[in-house]
Design a protein around this motif. Structure first.
Motif, PDB file in Angstrom:
ATOM      1  N   LEU A  59      28.977 180.265  67.559  1.00 37.17           N
ATOM      2  CA  LEU A  59      28.872 181.709  67.638  1.00 37.17           C
ATOM      3  C   LEU A  59      28.961 182.586  66.095  1.00 37.17           C
ATOM      4  O   LEU A  59      27.894 183.358  66.636  1.00 37.17           O
ATOM      5  CB  LEU A  59      30.386 182.442  67.905  1.00 37.17           C
ATOM      6  N   VAL A  60      28.902 181.967  65.150  1.00 31.00           N
ATOM      7  CA  VAL A  60      28.667 182.774  63.585  1.00 31.00           C
ATOM      8  C   VAL A  60      27.621 182.099  63.797  1.00 31.00           C
ATOM      9  O   VAL A  60      26.398 183.044  62.880  1.00 31.00           O
ATOM     10  CB  VAL A  60      29.103 181.580  62.793  1.00 31.00           C
ATOM     11  N   LEU A  61      26.633 180.978  63.571  1.00 30.77           N
ATOM     12  CA  LEU A  61      25.556 180.563  63.666  1.00 30.77           C
ATOM     13  C   LEU A  61      24.613 181.528  64.746  1.00 30.77           C
ATOM     14  O   LEU A  61      23.284 181.100  63.990  1.00 30.77           O
ATOM     15  CB  LEU A  61      25.238 179.342  63.272  1.00 30.77           C
ATOM     16  N   VAL A 105      39.883 166.814  63.266  1.00 30.30           N
ATOM     17  CA  VAL A 105      40.324 168.716  63.797  1.00 30.30           C
ATOM     18  C   VAL A 105      38.894 168.820  62.477  1.00 30.30           C
ATOM     19  O   VAL A 105      39.026 170.300  63.062  1.00 30.30           O
ATOM     20  CB  VAL A 105      41.267 167.769  62.688  1.00 30.30           C
ATOM     21  N   SER A 106      37.704 169.385  62.230  1.00 34.53           N
ATOM     22  CA  SER A 106      37.237 169.001  61.560  1.00 34.53           C
ATOM     23  C   SER A 106      36.406 169.707  62.183  1.00 34.53           C
ATOM     24  O   SER A 106      35.312 170.975  61.826  1.00 34.53           O
ATOM     25  CB  SER A 106      36.388 168.222  60.346  1.00 34.53           C
ATOM     26  N   ASN A 107      36.015 168.602  63.199  1.00 33.83           N
ATOM     27  CA  ASN A 107      35.097 168.806  64.250  1.00 33.83           C
ATOM     28  C   ASN A 107      35.554 170.240  65.134  1.00 33.83           C
ATOM     29  O   ASN A 107      34.726 171.426  65.805  1.00 33.83           O
ATOM     30  CB  ASN A 107      35.211 168.014  65.153  1.00 33.83           C
ATOM     31  N   LEU A 108      36.693 170.344  65.244  1.00 38.53           N
ATOM     32  CA  LEU A 108      36.891 171.394  65.885  1.00 38.53           C
ATOM     33  C   LEU A 108      36.647 173.026  65.576  1.00 38.53           C
ATOM     34  O   LEU A 108      35.980 173.361  65.994  1.00 38.53           O
ATOM     35  CB  LEU A 108      38.733 171.784  66.086  1.00 38.53           C
ATOM     36  N   GLY A 109      36.636 173.089  64.161  1.00 33.33           N
ATOM     37  CA  GLY A 109      35.526 173.919  63.861  1.00 33.33           C
ATOM     38  C   GLY A 109      34.182 174.380  64.480  1.00 33.33           C
ATOM     39  O   GLY A 109      33.283 175.477  63.980  1.00 33.33           O
ATOM     40  N   GLY A 110      33.423 173.390  65.046  1.00 33.13           N
ATOM     41  CA  GLY A 110      32.624 173.419  65.170  1.00 33.13           C
ATOM     42  C   GLY A 110      31.965 174.919  66.810  1.00 33.13           C
ATOM     43  O   GLY A 110      31.070 175.302  66.585  1.00 33.13           O
ATOM     44  N   TRP A 134      25.861 166.956  65.282  1.00 29.04           N
ATOM     45  CA  TRP A 134      26.103 168.555  65.537  1.00 29.04           C
ATOM     46  C   TRP A 134      27.309 169.359  65.123  1.00 29.04           C
ATOM     47  O   TRP A 134      27.077 170.670  64.312  1.00 29.04           O
ATOM     48  CB  TRP A 134      24.763 168.934  66.772  1.00 29.04           C
ATOM     49  N   ALA A 135      28.612 169.606  65.503  1.00 29.34           N
ATOM     50  CA  ALA A 135      29.552 169.572  65.188  1.00 29.34           C
ATOM     51  C   ALA A 135      30.279 170.488  63.664  1.00 29.34           C
ATOM     52  O   ALA A 135      30.415 170.966  63.825  1.00 29.34           O
ATOM     53  CB  ALA A 135      30.928 169.603  66.354  1.00 29.34           C
ATOM     54  N   ILE A 136      30.066 169.216  63.414  1.00 33.56           N
ATOM     55  CA  ILE A 136      30.384 169.009  61.837  1.00 33.56           C
ATOM     56  C   ILE A 136      29.522 169.165  61.027  1.00 33.56           C
ATOM     57  O   ILE A 136      29.683 170.538  59.922  1.00 33.56           O
ATOM     58  CB  ILE A 136      30.578 167.698  61.378  1.00 33.56           C
ATOM     59  N   TRP A 137      28.059 169.715  61.161  1.00 27.31           N
ATOM     60  CA  TRP A 137      27.242 170.234  60.344  1.00 27.31           C
ATOM     61  C   TRP A 137      27.336 171.668  60.642  1.00 27.31           C
ATOM     62  O   TRP A 137      27.160 172.656  59.661  1.00 27.31           O
ATOM     63  CB  TRP A 137      25.828 170.051  60.439  1.00 27.31           C
ATOM     64  N   MET A 138      27.577 172.182  61.742  1.00 31.37           N
ATOM     65  CA  MET A 138      27.626 173.695  61.885  1.00 31.37           C
ATOM     66  C   MET A 138      29.343 174.166  61.487  1.00 31.37           C
ATOM     67  O   MET A 138      29.350 174.870  60.845  1.00 31.37           O
ATOM     68  CB  MET A 138      27.818 173.908  63.740  1.00 31.37           C
ATOM     69  N   ALA A 139      30.218 173.155  61.824  1.00 35.08           N
ATOM     70  CA  ALA A 139      31.081 173.621  61.172  1.00 35.08           C
ATOM     71  C   ALA A 139      31.426 173.711  59.751  1.00 35.08           C
ATOM     72  O   ALA A 139      31.798 174.982  58.802  1.00 35.08           O
ATOM     73  CB  ALA A 139      32.235 172.746  61.531  1.00 35.08           C
TER      74      ALA A 139
END
Length: 527
Positions: free
Chosen positions: A487-489, A477-482, A322-327
């Protein structure tokens, strides 16, 4: 460089570029410290925000249904006079290719084996049992089908309506203004928001490129006995980068439409070959049963955080997904919403969520079901390959058990290449556009120097990190953007709901309803 500076949004470009560069340098200088730091931060995120990832995924899935059945579903993106820029077939192939990417090829046979042999302890499933097998395939369907595609679809609807129907600037800030009562976000604030999302896409794209490299290296090793090392991966990266950068520079109506067409044909071809060459009846019988469990336990699976039992499994898998898709979703929505011009909101949801998700269901039935059956029938032989030879070799080991092995493996190698190139095309395009000033619905030209720059930069990051930190390091690292993406989503989803009731958006639909009523009245009067 002068071409870049003339139209560059500096606050979008430089922070994301410099921070990403710094992370790569740290990785190259001290790999162990980088891995430890990324793991620690990732653990903190999962410990504190796991519930938010699950809850937001559930809410977004509900919002997708609301948008589909509400009045806004009949609104045409771009207004009632807007004409489609793509035929439905081209639209479908581009959407399928850019969202599916190479990840589903990489994980469709390997991921079910992990769940079969390492199910969540809190569920009390015996590893390798039929119950674990059913849990395995139904969970793969959860991770790769309707829920993640809803995460793409809702922000895509939001951007499409804001950009084409309300004529707002090409920025993520525009998509959250409806949720804030249409209060304007200043230029600096908009650039900061876009820069943060750009950073997540840089490493998300690098992670996917790393996955693609491993698939291709597995195929090259299978056919030509080429070893996987820094040099051979570097050559592979150069070929991939030249392909997707060249495609992106040619524009939407040339490179990507051709790549997406042949990629989609390849996907259907390899699935059909696998269907008839593999255990066909089992694929469907087991797939239908797993799909039934997926639907029956949809809410339970979607909101499984392991908090009550202390089970860490969801944090390793579901919550990570879920974190990856959201990022990825906020910036991916800019491309998916853009290519939907001229079609209705309902058609966008069908094409961006329902059709690609349904294709992925069938793909997982065929590939995941086959991997599970053959592993159980062979005393865990495929799982041994996974453990001892790596994820990238599982798929080719499955092909070894089929007739026409070389044909299947060759087609899959080509499809893996085309899948990533097509996906990377759309991402490189968006990365260049989000850094460019003055873009509007009537003027959305690609900044070619930026496309080349971002494509090359992401390729270098992918090569450097997969050679040293490995695919897990990139994913962390890419997961950190989740976290930021939550908030954005939330705001984009709130904006989508707000737009569904906005008279300015519904005006075209109201006009069409009035015209229909007037025509019906005229017919009755004539009679």
């Amino acid at each position: 460089m002068k071409m870049l500076n003339n139209s560059l949004r500096p606050i979008v470009f430089w922070p994301s570029f410099l921070v990403a560069s710094g992370i790569v340098v740290v990785n190259l200088i001290d790999e162990a410290s980088f891995a430890a730091g990324a793991t620690a931060i990732n653990n903190v995120i999962m410990a504190n925000f796991a519930w938010a990832f699950s809850l937001l995924t559930f809410i977004i899935t509900l919002i997708a249904g609301y948008l589909f059945f509400s009045k806004v579903g009949d609104v045409k993106i771009g207004g009632k006079d807007a004409t489609p820029m793509l035929t439905k077939w081209k639209w479908f192939t581009i959407t399928l290719s850019t969202t599916l990417s190479a990840g589903v090829l990489f994980w469709s046979t390997a991921e079910p084996l992990y769940y079969l042999h390492q199910p969540p302890e809190s569920l009390g499933l015996t590893p390798g049992s039929f119950q674990a097998a059913l849990f395995s395939l139904s969970t793969v369907l959860m991770h790769w089908t309707y829920a993640p595609y809803a995460i793409y679809a809702v922000p895509s609807v939001c951007f499409a309506l804001v950009f084409f129907n309300l004529k707002k600037p090409y920025s993520l800030a525009s998509t959250i203004e409806p949720a804030l009562g249409h209060r304007k976000i200043g230029d600096k604030g908009a650039q900061i928001l876009d820069s943060a999302c750009l950073f997540t896409l840089i490493f998300g794209m690098a992670a996917t490129m790393g996955t693609s490299i491993l698939i291709l290296m597995g195929g090259l090793n299978y056919f030509f006995d080429i070893p996987t090392n820094g040099f051979t991966m570097g050559i592979t990266v150069i070929v991939i980068t030249a392909s997707f950068v060249g495609s992106a520079v040619t524009g939407l109506h040339k490179g990507i439409t051709i790549l997406a067409k042949w990629n989609s044909i390849g996907l259907f071809a390899i699935a059909t070959l696998m269907l008839f060459a593999g255990p066909t009846l089992f694929q469907f019988a087991f797939g239908v049963e797993a799909f039934g469990q997926f639907l029956t336990n949809f809410i339970n699976k979607l909101t499984f955080t392991g908090a009550a039992s202390g089970d860490q499994w969801p944090k390793w898998w579901s919550l990570y997904y879920w974190a990856i898709w959201m990022a990825w979703a906020p910036l991916s929505a800019l491309f998916l919403g853009y290519i939907a011009r001229g079609y209705t909101v309902k058609q966008l949801i069908i094409m961006t969520m329902l059709l690609p998700a349904s294709f992925t269901v069938l793909w997982m039935w065929i590939f995941g079901g086959t991997a599970i059956k053959w592993d159980m029938d062979s005393n865990n032989a495929l799982y041994d390959v996974l453990q001892n030879q790596g994820v990238e070799n599982v798929l080719y080991s499955v092909f070894d058990k089929l007739p026409a092995t070389s044909l299947l493996a060759g087609v899959m190698l080509l499809v893996a290449f085309l899948s990533f190139v097509t996906s990377a095309h759309s991402n490189a395009l968006v990365m260049s556009q989000i850094c460019t000033r003055g873009l509007s619905a009537d003027n959305l030209k690609a900044n070619k120097p930026l496309i080349v720059m971002w494509g090359s930069f992401v390729a270098f990051i992918s090569w450097a990190m997969i050679s040293f930190a490995g695919i897990d390091g990139i994913k962390m690292v890419s997961n950190l953007g989740g976290v930021f993406a939550i908030l954005v989503l939330v705001l984009m989803s709130a904006s989508a709901v707000s737009l569904a009731n906005d008279p300015r958006i519904l005006k075209d639909r109201i006009i069409r309803d009035y015209e229909k009523e007037a025509a019906a009245l005229h017919t009755q009067t004539s009679k």
